[in-house]
Design an enzyme around this catalytic site. Structure first.
Site, PDB file in Angstrom:
ATOM      1  N   ASP A  85      26.486 -19.506  28.930  1.00  0.00           N
ATOM      2  CA  ASP A  85      25.865 -19.137  27.663  1.00  0.00           C
ATOM      3  C   ASP A  85      26.299 -17.698  27.339  1.00  0.00           C
ATOM      4  OD1 ASP A  85      24.443 -19.140  25.319  1.00  0.00           O
ATOM      5  OD2 ASP A  85      22.599 -19.929  26.181  1.00  0.00           O
TER       6      ASP A  85
HETATM    7  C1  NOJ Z   1      22.984 -18.468  22.878  1.00  0.00           C
HETATM    8  C2  NOJ Z   1      22.272 -19.778  22.874  1.00  0.00           C
HETATM    9  O1  NOJ Z   1      21.405 -19.860  23.986  1.00  0.00           O
HETATM   10  C3  NOJ Z   1      23.188 -20.978  22.877  1.00  0.00           C
HETATM   11  O2  NOJ Z   1      22.423 -22.136  22.676  1.00  0.00           O
HETATM   12  C4  NOJ Z   1      24.258 -20.840  21.847  1.00  0.00           C
HETATM   13  O3  NOJ Z   1      25.109 -21.966  21.886  1.00  0.00           O
HETATM   14  C5  NOJ Z   1      25.031 -19.571  22.092  1.00  0.00           C
HETATM   15  N1  NOJ Z   1      24.139 -18.426  22.013  1.00  0.00           N
HETATM   16  C6  NOJ Z   1      26.190 -19.393  21.116  1.00  0.00           C
HETATM   17  O4  NOJ Z   1      25.727 -19.124  19.862  1.00  0.00           O
END
Ligand code: NOJ
Length: 753
Positions: free
Chosen positions: A280
């Protein structure tokens, strides 16, 4: 067969190398790549100026692409922009490797569908798959080939803002939704330029963060994980999802992005996942804050755990070479990760044509079409849940005189809901407009009535992606206008609830009641004595015990998406009879959380009549039952269940059982019911849940009509993970409950021999 071929076959058979290793194009490319170029492919960046989804953005992106230091981008959209980005890679980098172009398309691309917690309430897998197909068609028309969805995390804590992004509390329903979404996004052929690679997230257990606070720790027994929290991810993998994203939380003390048990032992070895794993947003770097070492240490830890791509953090890019030199990771580990990333590019057809998602003519044809908006309206009305129909106030006559009141009654900015960065709130239909479209002969007058909240701090926090909460400085004047409008109407429709950014990422709350400003508005409106329908918007279950007691009808509409107003009007005026069912339990108060239908019975169950008893598992101040149970949802009509029967009452572990029930529409409207089947394993070696959802079917019944609904219980449905984590069914008695929600009382029994 020569020895090399024999050896390869042996490795394949023993699962030591995955089938993907055989792609000759990828192998040939890997042969040519330097260590630096391989590391470059593991790097995912987001240039500023696009769609921001995190607090840091990448720098010098163009220079890095030219230097072969970027495997993919996100936050870039539009066929031209994507073509430019691909051109930088193809024309300037030594090996001309195309880029993955990612995005978060959580509930529709430009045609924004209801928030996922809403669409899950439709219990309609065809609809959910169709929405994912449309999202893929729109997003790929705009250059995107990789989607950070489905978000499948089981959530049993409505304080957690991200409960809005998933399918609620139940692993059986959640698994069905996970696979429908993967099928929708990826289609039957990833090479088709109207499909995109899906990414199941967030592995794992992210929805179980302590105290519902985002990014917090998770601590959970393996038995609970395997039985309750992991099946949803596995369902996406079984459906063929191409990639997976790790979560921010730790599991057994090791953050997911560095957790070898999770990524390698469970995901790849036990579940046979062959795709690639992305971290993530900066979650590798965040392992430093978790207390696992400096950036070089945590980057090495992530790679060794089996993680392939580093989202935004650049820990891989800046430290892996050094780690190879120091013997902390091997080049082979980097090659393996790179192979997985290149394989995904190959699967998407990017090596054949890097510009296949850059067709300028597509956006006009594929995005925001009338057909797509029609689906959004359909999805929205099918997601609404009728919580109460006091005095059958609903549906309203299309000729009524209506006071449409509330901070969300004539509002565009909150219709799309959270996590809709690709959508445009200004394209959404406000409720007032929807009323005029659907019931042009109704006499509708509008007043705002109250601010969403009068609390400026909360407003500021909700306004991070644009204005969601506007505070009028004279709340008394707002109330007076509302009273004035109400006094002239036959009926009040109050449109109230949460701003869209009251839920979503980093939007956890400890108080789940309606903001004080809106509570006050409802009290004032109640005093008019006029019939009232409340249209409630939220990204999560709310604690609305007081509101549910009001002499008013309530329809829960979540954040309904681009067609909000039209879909709401369809339901309010009876063009559509609501059929949604809750997919997460609604607590009476925050103290009951976590609360979910499949909890354990305990050794000292509370009395069934809810009367408090000392030395039983109950509270002094509130009884155990939730406010609204999982699976709950009314209709304008009534359904009666009868004649529940099983085709056998003794089964072996290889036999299925057919469960049949007659359902009759006994009311005055045609309507659709979701028949639900719950199973209780009466005696087993580890404590069973009270009951568990094991089947459901939607059935449409004209008024007066009866249909027999049959559901199948397979041997798999009787299995669970025992204390040795073996997936088995144990002989003994089972109880089957069938009905309209998780309190279903029609019961049958059978024995597994
Ligand atoms: C953080 C989030 O937790 C995730 O779900 C997302 O895909 C990413 N940022 C990218 O935007």
């Amino acid at each position: 067969m020569n020895r090399i071929v024999l050896y390869t076959v042996l490795l394949l058979l023993t699962g030591k190398i995955a089938a993907q290793d055989r792609i000759p194009k990828v192998e040939a490319l890997l042969e040519k790549m330097t260590l630096e170029e391989k590391i470059g492919q593991l790097n995912l960046l987001t240039p500023g100026g696009g769609i921001a989804t995190g607090s840091v953005v990448s720098e010098n992106v163009e220079k890095k692409i030219k230097a072969g230091q970027v495997g993919g981008l996100f936050g870039v959209a539009g066929p031209e922009k994507v073509r430019q980005a691909q051109e930088i890679a193809i024309k300037n980098s030594r090996l001309k490797i195309p880029l993955l172009i990612g995005s978060d398309i959580i509930h529709g691309y430009k045609t924004t569908f209801p928030i996922p917690l809403g669409t899950s309430s439709s219990w309609d897998m065809d609809l959910i798959q169709k929405m994912a197909e449309v999202a893929a068609k729109e997003a790929t028309a705009d250059g995107i080939n990789w989607n950070f969805s489905p978000m499948v995390d089981i959530a049993r804590d409505p304080r957690w803002g991200r409960i809005s992004e998933g399918a609620g509390e139940d692993p059986y329903l959640g698994s069905a939704i996970a696979s429908a979404m993967v099928r929708g996004y990826q289609g039957s052929d990833l090479m088709d330029a109207r499909t995109m690679m899906a990414c199941v997230k967030h592995l794992a257990l992210y929805g179980a963060v302590e105290a519902g606070r985002d990014y917090n720790s998770v601590d959970m027994s393996k038995v609970k994980m395997y039985n309750q929290y992991l099946p949803v991810y596995k369902a996406a993998i079984d459906a063929g999802v191409g990639s997976a994203m790790t979560s921010f939380n730790d599991i057994d003390g090791v953050p997911a992005s560095g957790n070898k048990w999770l990524i390698t032992d469970l995901l790849r070895k036990q579940w046979g996942f062959e795709g690639f794993v992305v971290s993530d947003y900066t979650s590798i770097n965040e392992m430093t804050a978790h207390g696992l070492g400096n950036l070089q240490d945590v980057s090495a830890l992530a790679l060794k755990a089996g993680l392939d791509m580093d989202m935004v953090g650049e820990g891989f890019l800046t430290t892996l070479k050094k780690s190879v030199e120091e013997g902390k990771v091997t080049e082979e580990e980097i090659t393996t990760a790179c192979r997985r990333v290149l394989t995904a590019k190959h699967q998407l057809g990017l090596f054949n044509d890097p510009y296949r998602y850059s067709d300028k003519s597509r956006p006009a044809k594929d995005i925001l079409t009338a057909e797509n908006r029609k689906l959004a309206r359909e999805a929205a009305k099918r997601s609404f849940v009728l919580l109460k129909n006091y005095n059958n106030t609903l549906p309203l006559q299309k000729t009524s005189t209506i006071a449409l009141i509330g901070p969300l009654a004539n509002n565009k900015n909150n219709m799309l809901g959270t996590w809709a960065p690709t959508g445009d709130p200004q394209l959404s239909v406000p409720v007032l407009e929807g009323f005029k479209n659907v019931a042009p002969k109704a006499h509708v007058t509008y007043a705002k009535g109250a601010n969403i909240t009068d609390n400026p701090d909360l407003a500021e926090r909700a306004n991070v992606f644009g204005t969601r909460v506007e505070i009028d400085t004279d709340p008394e004047a707002l109330l007076n206008q509302a009273l004035n409008v109400a006094s002239k109407a036959d009926v009040i429709v109050a449109v109230i609830g949460e701003a869209s950014e009251f839920s979503g990422e980093a939007a956890s709350r400890t108080n789940l009641s309606l903001p004080a400003s809106q509570k006050k508005l409802l009290k004032v409106l109640e005093k008019t004595g006029k019939p009232m329908a409340i249209v409630l918007m939220s990204g999560r279950p709310l604690t609305i015990e007081e509101e549910l007691d009001l002499p008013a009808s309530i329809v829960q509409v979540w954040h309904p998406g681009i067609e909000a107003g039209n879909a709401i009007a369809d339901v309010i005026f009876g063009d559509y009879n609501p059929s949604g069912k809750l997919t997460a339990t609604w607590p009476r108060n925050v103290g009951q959380i976590p609360i979910y239908h499949s909890s354990k019975i305990t050794g000292r169950p509370a009395p069934k009549d809810n009367n408090h008893q000392k030395f039983k598992s109950n509270y002094l101040d509130v009884h155990n039952d939730p406010l609204l149970v999982f699976g709950y949802g009314l209709s304008y009509t009534d359904f009666a269940y009868s004649n529940l029967r099983l085709n056998k009452t003794e089964v072996s572990d290889r036999e299925s059982i057919t469960v049949s029930v007659d359902v009759t529409n006994t009311g005055d409207f045609d309507g659709e019911e979701t028949v639900q089947l719950y199973l209780k394993d009466v005696v087993r070696s580890i404590t069973p849940p009270k009951r568990q959802l094991k089947g459901f079917k939607k059935v449409f019944l004209n008024k007066g009509e009866t249909k027999t609904v049959s559901l199948t219980l397979t041997p798999e449905h009787l299995k669970f993970y025992n204390s040795e984590l073996k997936f088995i069914a144990e002989p003994g008695d089972f109880e089957v409950f069938v009905g309209t929600d998780s309190n279903a009382e029609h019961k049958a029994e059978f024995t597994l021999n």
